[in-house]
Design a protein around this motif. Structure first.
Motif: not given
Length: 248
Positions: A138, A151, A154
């Motif tokens: 992160s 993102y 992730l």
């Protein structure tokens, strides 16, 4: 671009650890290695898989059970006995944890010579370790991500090992082509396996369970096999001569 490079590096390094060490070594013993090198690859597997570290011991035992009971009620992960992909993976998780924590009796034939290094096994399974790796991923994204959509990658980082397992255990038993008639639903998912480093030649593997090269036809290039040949040449591993035979 650095985020995409990071994602691809994590994808293929994690996949290499899974197919080379967990699958072809821990589960099938297609080659041998000395205790020093076994510990080296244990450590590399922990680093490459990170937050989704899979126990070589539990993976090896569970995968042997998959081959022995493929597409039956005893199969740890069969689409034939699951409502959907997530149901199958949830069942797989439960069986994996039962094996890992030795909550079930296992036939000795499934545990014979499966590697076990308690330190890394326990370290990799601790939540603090998984959270630490997830935090590192992160922070990398916070530093280098340039678009919001990046993102979305992730969660794949967090669950990389199970994601790889889901692709093969679900899709390679439902779609693809067949080279060999086998007693289960295993199929070859891709004609050229650029995605799964040879793992998608699942039908070939179910027919020739101890064969180190998962490709059979001229177009079926197994990207992991050259590494095996190189490690064998360098005496890091010793490739078994009769590796076209099943482990049992």
């Amino acid at each position: 671009m650095i985020i995409l490079y990071f994602f691809l590096a994590h994808w293929y390094l994690s996949l290499f650890a899974q197919t080379f060490f967990l699958h072809r070594y821990a589960a099938h013993q297609m080659f041998t290695m000395k205790p020093f090198w076994e510990k080296v690859f244990y450590i590399l597997t922990y680093i490459f898989q990170g937050s989704s570290f899979l126990s070589p011991y539990a993976y090896g035992v569970m995968h042997r059970m998959h081959h022995a009971y493929a597409d039956t009620e005893k199969d740890p992960h069969s689409p034939s006995y699951s409502k959907n992909l997530f149901d199958m993976m949830w069942k797989t998780k439960n069986i994996y944890n039962d094996i890992l924590n030795k909550r079930v009796a296992i036939d000795p034939k499934f545990t014979k010579n499966v590697p076990y290094w308690g330190f890394i096994e326990k370290l990799g399974d601790q939540w603090i370790s998984r959270i630490a790796w997830g935090t590192a991923y992160s922070l990398f994204y916070i530093k280098f991500a340039t678009h919001w959509w990046m993102y979305l990658l992730l969660p794949i980082h967090f669950l990389m090992g199970p994601v790889h397992g889901a692709i093969i255990n679900w899709f390679a038993h439902r779609v693809g082509y067949i080279n060999f008639k086998v007693s289960d639903t295993a199929k070859n998912l891709l004609p050229v396996d650029f995605l799964m480093m040879g793992e998608s030649y699942h039908n070939n593997h179910h027919k020739l369970g101890g064969r180190a090269n998962f490709g059979v036809k001229w177009h079926e290039f197994d990207p992991t096999y050259p590494f095996i040949l190189a490690f064998n040449f360098l005496h890091v591993i010793k490739l078994k001569r009769n590796n076209d035979l099943n482990y049992m």
